[in-house]
Design a protein around this motif. Structure first.
Motif, PDB file in Angstrom:
ATOM      1  N   ASP A  19       0.669  -1.236   0.186  1.00 24.09           N
ATOM      2  CA  ASP A  19      -0.065   0.005   0.033  1.00 24.09           C
ATOM      3  C   ASP A  19       0.699   1.293   0.033  1.00 24.09           C
ATOM      4  OD1 ASP A  19      -2.290  -1.255  -0.014  1.00 24.09           O
ATOM      5  OD2 ASP A  19      -2.605  -1.485   2.251  1.00 24.09           O
ATOM      6  N   VAL A  20       0.383   2.210  -0.470  1.00 25.66           N
ATOM      7  CA  VAL A  20       1.084   3.375  -0.689  1.00 25.66           C
ATOM      8  C   VAL A  20      -0.032   4.323   0.267  1.00 25.66           C
ATOM      9  CG1 VAL A  20       1.869   5.618  -1.920  1.00 25.66           C
ATOM     10  CG2 VAL A  20       1.785   3.404  -2.984  1.00 25.66           C
ATOM     11  N   TYR A  21       0.801   5.153   1.365  1.00 25.09           N
ATOM     12  CA  TYR A  21       0.096   5.766   2.369  1.00 25.09           C
ATOM     13  C   TYR A  21       0.436   7.198   2.349  1.00 25.09           C
ATOM     14  CZ  TYR A  21      -2.964   2.628   4.859  1.00 25.09           C
ATOM     15  OH  TYR A  21      -3.781   1.802   5.165  1.00 25.09           O
ATOM     16  N   TYR A  22      -0.234   8.162   2.726  1.00 23.68           N
ATOM     17  CA  TYR A  22       0.029   9.687   3.271  1.00 23.68           C
ATOM     18  C   TYR A  22      -0.731   9.938   4.368  1.00 23.68           C
ATOM     19  CZ  TYR A  22       0.555  14.555   2.806  1.00 23.68           C
ATOM     20  OH  TYR A  22       0.970  15.962   3.080  1.00 23.68           O
ATOM     21  N   ALA A  23      -0.059  10.388   5.424  1.00 25.90           N
ATOM     22  CA  ALA A  23      -0.522  10.987   6.796  1.00 25.90           C
ATOM     23  C   ALA A  23      -1.494   9.681   7.260  1.00 25.90           C
ATOM     24  CB  ALA A  23      -1.146  12.169   6.686  1.00 25.90           C
ATOM     25  N   GLY A  24      -1.386   8.529   7.228  1.00 22.00           N
ATOM     26  CA  GLY A  24      -2.149   7.588   7.724  1.00 22.00           C
ATOM     27  C   GLY A  24      -3.314   7.133   7.054  1.00 22.00           C
ATOM     28  N   LYS A  25      -3.577   7.640   5.774  1.00 22.37           N
ATOM     29  CA  LYS A  25      -4.688   7.262   4.728  1.00 22.37           C
ATOM     30  C   LYS A  25      -4.164   6.492   3.513  1.00 22.37           C
ATOM     31  CE  LYS A  25      -7.295  11.333   6.408  1.00 22.37           C
ATOM     32  NZ  LYS A  25      -8.118  12.352   6.196  1.00 22.37           N
ATOM     33  N   LYS A  26      -4.870   5.645   3.084  1.00 26.44           N
ATOM     34  CA  LYS A  26      -4.432   5.077   1.691  1.00 26.44           C
ATOM     35  C   LYS A  26      -4.561   5.805   0.538  1.00 26.44           C
ATOM     36  CE  LYS A  26      -4.787   0.479  -0.402  1.00 26.44           C
ATOM     37  NZ  LYS A  26      -5.469  -1.080  -0.401  1.00 26.44           N
ATOM     38  N   LEU A  27      -3.516   5.831  -0.191  1.00 26.14           N
ATOM     39  CA  LEU A  27      -3.296   6.475  -1.549  1.00 26.14           C
ATOM     40  C   LEU A  27      -3.156   5.733  -2.753  1.00 26.14           C
ATOM     41  CD1 LEU A  27      -2.851   9.390  -2.989  1.00 26.14           C
ATOM     42  CD2 LEU A  27      -0.450   8.950  -2.312  1.00 26.14           C
ATOM     43  N   GLY A  28      -2.782   4.470  -2.646  1.00 22.54           N
ATOM     44  CA  GLY A  28      -2.738   3.738  -3.702  1.00 22.54           C
ATOM     45  C   GLY A  28      -2.454   2.226  -3.208  1.00 22.54           C
ATOM     46  N   GLY A  29      -2.415   1.287  -4.106  1.00 22.83           N
ATOM     47  CA  GLY A  29      -2.156   0.019  -3.928  1.00 22.83           C
ATOM     48  C   GLY A  29      -1.834  -0.638  -5.071  1.00 22.83           C
ATOM     49  N   ILE A  30      -0.778  -2.024  -4.693  1.00 25.38           N
ATOM     50  CA  ILE A  30      -0.341  -2.671  -5.853  1.00 25.38           C
ATOM     51  C   ILE A  30      -0.718  -4.228  -5.435  1.00 25.38           C
ATOM     52  CG2 ILE A  30       1.751  -3.694  -6.530  1.00 25.38           C
ATOM     53  CD1 ILE A  30       3.110  -0.848  -5.167  1.00 25.38           C
ATOM     54  N   LEU A  31      -1.185  -4.931  -7.012  1.00 23.88           N
ATOM     55  CA  LEU A  31      -1.580  -6.165  -6.932  1.00 23.88           C
ATOM     56  C   LEU A  31      -0.739  -7.138  -7.795  1.00 23.88           C
ATOM     57  CD1 LEU A  31      -3.601  -8.402  -5.841  1.00 23.88           C
ATOM     58  CD2 LEU A  31      -5.081  -7.755  -7.641  1.00 23.88           C
ATOM     59  N   LEU A  32      -0.023  -8.137  -7.383  1.00 22.59           N
ATOM     60  CA  LEU A  32       0.809  -9.034  -8.129  1.00 22.59           C
ATOM     61  C   LEU A  32       0.224 -10.132  -8.535  1.00 22.59           C
ATOM     62  CD1 LEU A  32       2.967  -6.668  -7.709  1.00 22.59           C
ATOM     63  CD2 LEU A  32       4.778  -8.599  -7.550  1.00 22.59           C
ATOM     64  N   GLU A  33       0.014 -10.591  -9.826  1.00 22.08           N
ATOM     65  CA  GLU A  33      -0.473 -11.986  -9.879  1.00 22.08           C
ATOM     66  C   GLU A  33       0.362 -12.693 -10.978  1.00 22.08           C
ATOM     67  OE1 GLU A  33      -5.251 -11.986 -10.104  1.00 22.08           O
ATOM     68  OE2 GLU A  33      -4.686  -9.936 -10.661  1.00 22.08           O
ATOM     69  N   ALA A  34       0.544 -14.087 -10.572  1.00 23.62           N
ATOM     70  CA  ALA A  34       1.541 -14.835 -11.784  1.00 23.62           C
ATOM     71  C   ALA A  34       0.674 -15.371 -12.967  1.00 23.62           C
ATOM     72  CB  ALA A  34       1.929 -15.804 -10.796  1.00 23.62           C
ATOM     73  N   VAL A  35       1.279 -15.364 -13.972  1.00 22.49           N
ATOM     74  CA  VAL A  35       0.767 -15.765 -15.276  1.00 22.49           C
ATOM     75  C   VAL A  35       1.255 -17.154 -15.512  1.00 22.49           C
ATOM     76  CG1 VAL A  35       0.498 -15.163 -17.714  1.00 22.49           C
ATOM     77  CG2 VAL A  35       0.960 -13.319 -16.245  1.00 22.49           C
ATOM     78  N   GLY A  36       0.362 -18.182 -14.986  1.00 20.70           N
ATOM     79  CA  GLY A  36       0.968 -19.700 -15.059  1.00 20.70           C
ATOM     80  C   GLY A  36       2.132 -20.196 -14.352  1.00 20.70           C
ATOM     81  N   SER A  37       3.240 -19.756 -15.134  1.00 20.76           N
ATOM     82  CA  SER A  37       4.582 -19.946 -14.452  1.00 20.76           C
ATOM     83  C   SER A  37       4.959 -18.763 -13.976  1.00 20.76           C
ATOM     84  CB  SER A  37       5.478 -20.474 -15.540  1.00 20.76           C
ATOM     85  OG  SER A  37       5.906 -19.715 -16.330  1.00 20.76           O
ATOM     86  N   LEU A  38       6.021 -18.864 -12.774  1.00 20.48           N
ATOM     87  CA  LEU A  38       6.403 -17.535 -11.933  1.00 20.48           C
ATOM     88  C   LEU A  38       7.343 -16.816 -12.776  1.00 20.48           C
ATOM     89  CD1 LEU A  38       6.770 -19.246  -8.570  1.00 20.48           C
ATOM     90  CD2 LEU A  38       4.770 -17.903  -9.323  1.00 20.48           C
ATOM     91  N   GLU A  39       7.740 -17.111 -14.006  1.00 16.36           N
ATOM     92  CA  GLU A  39       8.487 -16.331 -14.542  1.00 16.36           C
ATOM     93  C   GLU A  39       7.932 -15.125 -15.264  1.00 16.36           C
ATOM     94  OE1 GLU A  39       8.538 -19.615 -15.227  1.00 16.36           O
ATOM     95  OE2 GLU A  39      10.549 -20.389 -15.324  1.00 16.36           O
ATOM     96  N   GLN A  40       6.566 -15.188 -15.402  1.00 12.18           N
ATOM     97  CA  GLN A  40       5.639 -14.175 -15.973  1.00 12.18           C
ATOM     98  C   GLN A  40       4.898 -13.567 -14.764  1.00 12.18           C
ATOM     99  OE1 GLN A  40       3.883 -14.562 -19.772  1.00 12.18           O
ATOM    100  NE2 GLN A  40       5.174 -16.282 -20.360  1.00 12.18           N
ATOM    101  N   VAL A  41       4.784 -12.387 -14.598  1.00 10.65           N
ATOM    102  CA  VAL A  41       3.827 -11.553 -13.602  1.00 10.65           C
ATOM    103  C   VAL A  41       3.217 -10.549 -14.248  1.00 10.65           C
ATOM    104  CG1 VAL A  41       5.294 -12.588 -11.721  1.00 10.65           C
ATOM    105  CG2 VAL A  41       5.773 -10.289 -12.630  1.00 10.65           C
ATOM    106  N   VAL A  42       2.049 -10.219 -13.542  1.00  7.49           N
ATOM    107  CA  VAL A  42       1.383  -9.067 -14.023  1.00  7.49           C
ATOM    108  C   VAL A  42       1.252  -8.074 -12.621  1.00  7.49           C
ATOM    109  CG1 VAL A  42      -0.942  -7.808 -14.309  1.00  7.49           C
ATOM    110  CG2 VAL A  42      -0.087 -10.149 -15.806  1.00  7.49           C
TER     111      VAL A  42
END
Length: 261
Positions: A120-143
């Motif tokens: 999570d990206v935060y500013y003054a205790g509040k959420k500003l953004g987020g990141i979500l990683l997901e594998a594409v079948g094999s772990l060599e490829q990610v989104v």
């Protein structure tokens, strides 16, 4: 319809990218509406392609939570990336992506923000953004998916169930999203390109700089169990270290824990 000056434009984003990023990226796409940029990247994206959407109808965050995605005010970005082999420190990738977001914001003259483990990206205790990683079948490829609140007004986030903020609220100005989109891509591509040869000492130094949990008393929720302790950075596997009241150090995995300040 979005005002022309505010709409995301591939040509405008490209105009703000350096030569190395342009050379590395296979393509950049902008869609008016998608259910999820991550889903598009998983199903239709190719290695090195970046995808933006003006609006998501089924945006997702960590643990399947809904990500509020109103039209024309924020950034919703996914990049499909392919490594030649699975990096030995792959669990650190979401944290490294967070570093790229934090640095991109600083490039755009935003200050005072930080990163809340694990994504999570935060500013003054509040959420500003987020990141979500997901594998594409094999772990060599990610989104790598990034959601960032840019010009969203309070009424648009009325259904969000946690304290949040936007860059417009922080700066008091409407930000140019194409410029910010390019900054995100530039920093992210640079971090991804260097990731297989990650300098662990430099990573630890960078994470400490942005870590909003460091030295804070936190609550870690693990199913029905709750731990309380002092956050003390991350280890080389990307796990959060907390010092319990008895002095014992517990390493927490992002897969099975939720942390609150």
């Amino acid at each position: 319809m979005l005002p022309v000056h505010d709409a995301l434009q591939v040509a405008d984003i490209r105009a703000h990218l350096d030569a190395a990023t342009l050379h590395t990226l296979r393509d950049i796409h902008v869609f008016s509406t998608l259910d999820s940029t991550n889903r598009w990247a998983l199903q239709a994206g190719q290695c090195g392609e970046a995808c933006f959407a003006e609006q998501q109808t089924a945006g997702r965050g960590r643990r399947g939570r809904q990500w509020q995605s109103p039209a024309g005010v924020n950034l919703y970005l996914s990049v499909r990336w392919c490594f030649a082999a699975v990096p030995p420190h792959l669990p650190l990738l979401s944290l490294v992506a967070g570093l790229a977001v934090a640095e991109a914001l600083e490039d755009c003259a935003i200050h005072g923000h930080g990163l809340k483990w694990p994504n999570d990206v935060y500013y003054a205790g509040k959420k500003l953004g987020g990141i979500l990683l997901e594998a594409v079948g094999s772990l060599e490829q990610v989104v790598i998916g990034i959601g960032l609140n840019v010009n969203m007004l309070p009424e648009a986030g009325a259904d969000i169930d946690q304290p949040w903020t936007s860059l417009q609220h922080i700066t008091g100005e409407t930000l140019v999203r194409n410029t910010l989109a390019a900054a995100l891509l530039q920093r992210l591509v640079k971090r991804l390109h260097a990731f297989p040869q990650l300098d662990m000492a430099q990573f630890q130094h960078d994470w400490q700089h942005w870590d909003v949990l460091a030295g804070q008393q936190v609550q870690a929720l693990m199913g029905t169990e709750t731990l309380q302790g002092l956050a003390s950075g991350v280890n080389n596997q990307g796990q959060l270290r907390i010092i319990l009241r008895d002095g014992f150090i517990k390493n927490l995995s992002s897969a099975d824990v939720s942390v609150r300040m």
